[in-house]
Design an enzyme around this catalytic site. Structure first.
Site, mmCIF file in Angstrom:
data_model
loop_
_atom_site.group_PDB
_atom_site.id
_atom_site.type_symbol
_atom_site.label_atom_id
_atom_site.label_comp_id
_atom_site.label_asym_id
_atom_site.label_seq_id
_atom_site.Cartn_x
_atom_site.Cartn_y
_atom_site.Cartn_z
ATOM 1 N N ASP A 98 0.813 -1.207 0.000
ATOM 2 C CA ASP A 98 0.000 0.000 0.000
ATOM 3 C C ASP A 98 0.853 1.266 0.000
ATOM 4 O OD1 ASP A 98 0.810 -0.828 2.610
ATOM 5 O OD2 ASP A 98 -0.641 0.543 3.514
ATOM 6 N N GLU A 164 0.408 -1.344 5.689
ATOM 7 C CA GLU A 164 1.492 -0.789 6.514
ATOM 8 C C GLU A 164 1.263 0.679 6.801
ATOM 9 O OE1 GLU A 164 5.267 1.246 7.493
ATOM 10 O OE2 GLU A 164 3.970 1.567 5.748
#
Length: 438
Positions: A98, A164
């Protein structure tokens, strides 16, 4: 007849040109650009397409792939290069899928176009943070396996984790606590680091912890013209002033060269909320009865958390000024032995010497090891007692993570692949002790 022959020849030339162009497009840089173009920014990251792409890339070089889903719609990909000695603990190379959001209007190139400019800069959200390392791992293994004919002694795993950028609760945290993770027998991990603005590579042996602090003040509401003791806004502003002085004291240590940014406690205001709404905005002639402010606090593992907790109670949100607070601490501050969560950077950790050797063998130089100023998924692995370093092979590069116009130079990206070739070869051929400590 001559016209037909000429047309046939022209078609053959065009076909060869197209084949050549297609071959030229399938390069380490073009594959990096493809990965960057997947829109994995929050709040709605697309994980399925990049995982499909990474899976195809891994399988094209003969690597095993496994997909786990520890939370709905949060896939986690593991790519495995099997080593010749399964009795040795394995190596884990981690990156996250991400990225943070991007504001297209603030960029000189669209943030998910992965535009490469004439001077070799590749602009994209995630170019530095951290899709670069996710592809460099694969490119390094491709070179080691097919060009150099190398086979690892230790098994090498590559993990691509979700979420994350929003704390990793449904990604690395659940992965680290799973039976599947234990089954990988990890002995050492590399995770993301940060770019270096000079010629030396940076390496990180710990992260600062994240503290989220919300302080709230209450007081008598009243007319905007009156002077009240202990009004909500007065109480809040007193606290903000005290916290600002504390922040300045910490920052003075950094500016004087007495501490690195990551070695102090940073306190940064991120929002303030108060006022009585009105049709035109806020009721300017009315003092509110409540006010609050939020702060992002980053806490190094070397500091004493109890001292800061006491400061919050006594100075920043004291009860006698009609104040309350909410404190959220993400992750433990100490390990099960009561020690700060850090990876050793001395002879007690054999992986430290092996990692340094790999960088030197590739012609690189390491700067002084650092605590990372921010926070990564590495903390979940360090909590398990597994030696973990943060490392992203970017030198002479501005630090642009989370900024507008994030980019990475093509030459820096390609050199990073060479660095990882040395790192992966050296780590995976190390046959030292199988139970290393942090």
């Amino acid at each position: 007849m001559k016209g037909i022959k000429f047309l046939t020849l022209l078609l053959i030339i065009l076909s060869l040109y197209r084949q050549s162009a297609a071959a030229e497009e399938d390069t380490p840089v073009s594959r990096f650009q493809t990965y960057l173009r997947f829109k994995t920014a929050h709040p709605n990251p697309d994980y399925s397409k990049p995982i499909s792409y990474l899976t195809s890339q891994a399988q094209s070089i003969g690597l095993k792939t496994t997909i786990f889903e520890f939370a709905p719609s949060k896939p986690l990909l593991i790519i495995t290069w099997v080593g010749s000695n399964p009795s040795l603990s394995s190596i884990l190379l981690n990156s996250h899928l991400d990225s943070v959001p991007a504001e297209p209007s603030k960029w000189i190139h669209p943030p998910f176009a992965a535009t490469k400019t004439e001077d070799g800069k590749i602009y994209a959200r995630g170019a530095q943070d951290d899709k670069c390392i996710g592809m460099q791992y694969l490119e390094a293994i491709r070179e080691l396996k097919f060009v150099q004919g190398y086979s690892p002694v230790r098994t090498v795993h590559i993990s691509y984790v979700p979420d994350e950028e929003i704390g990793g609760a449904n990604g690395a945290a659940k992965f680290a606590g799973s039976d599947e993770f234990m089954g990988l027998n990890i002995g050492f991990m590399l995770d993301e680091g940060q770019a270096s603005t000079n010629e030396k590579f940076r390496v990180f042996y710990a992260d600062r912890a994240i503290w989220g602090l919300i302080i709230k003040a209450s007081g008598m509401p009243g007319h905007g013209s009156r002077m009240f003791d202990n009004s909500a806004m007065e109480n809040l502003m007193k606290s903000v002033e005290i916290m600002t002085k504390y922040r300045e004291g910490q920052f003075d240590l950094v500016k004087a060269g007495l501490a690195m940014n990551s070695e102090v406690i940073s306190v940064n205001p991120v929002y303030m909320k108060a006022g009585t709404p009105s049709p035109t905005g806020y009721q300017m002639n009315m003092q509110p009865s409540e006010a609050e402010a939020g702060f992002d606090i980053r806490f190094p593992p070397t500091a004493d958390p109890e001292l800061l907790r006491k400061r919050i109670v006594d100075e920043w949100a004291p009860h006698h000024r009609n104040m309350t607070y909410e404190l959220s601490v993400h992750g433990p501050m100490k390990d099960h032995m009561g020690r700060p969560i850090m990876t050793a950077i001395d002879d007690t950790n054999p992986w430290w010497g092996v990692f340094k050797e790999a960088i030197v063998s590739a012609g690189g130089t390491l700067s002084k090891p650092e605590i990372l100023a921010s926070t990564t998924d590495a903390r979940y692995i360090r909590e398990l007692g597994i030696p973990t370093f943060g490392f992203s092979p970017m030198t002479n590069t501005p630090i642009l993570l989370h900024e507008h116009n994030e980019y990475l130079e093509e030459s820096v990206y390609l050199r990073g692949i060479k660095i990882y070739e040395s790192v992966i070869r050296t780590l995976s051929s190390f046959e030292g002790a199988n139970h290393e400590s942090t």
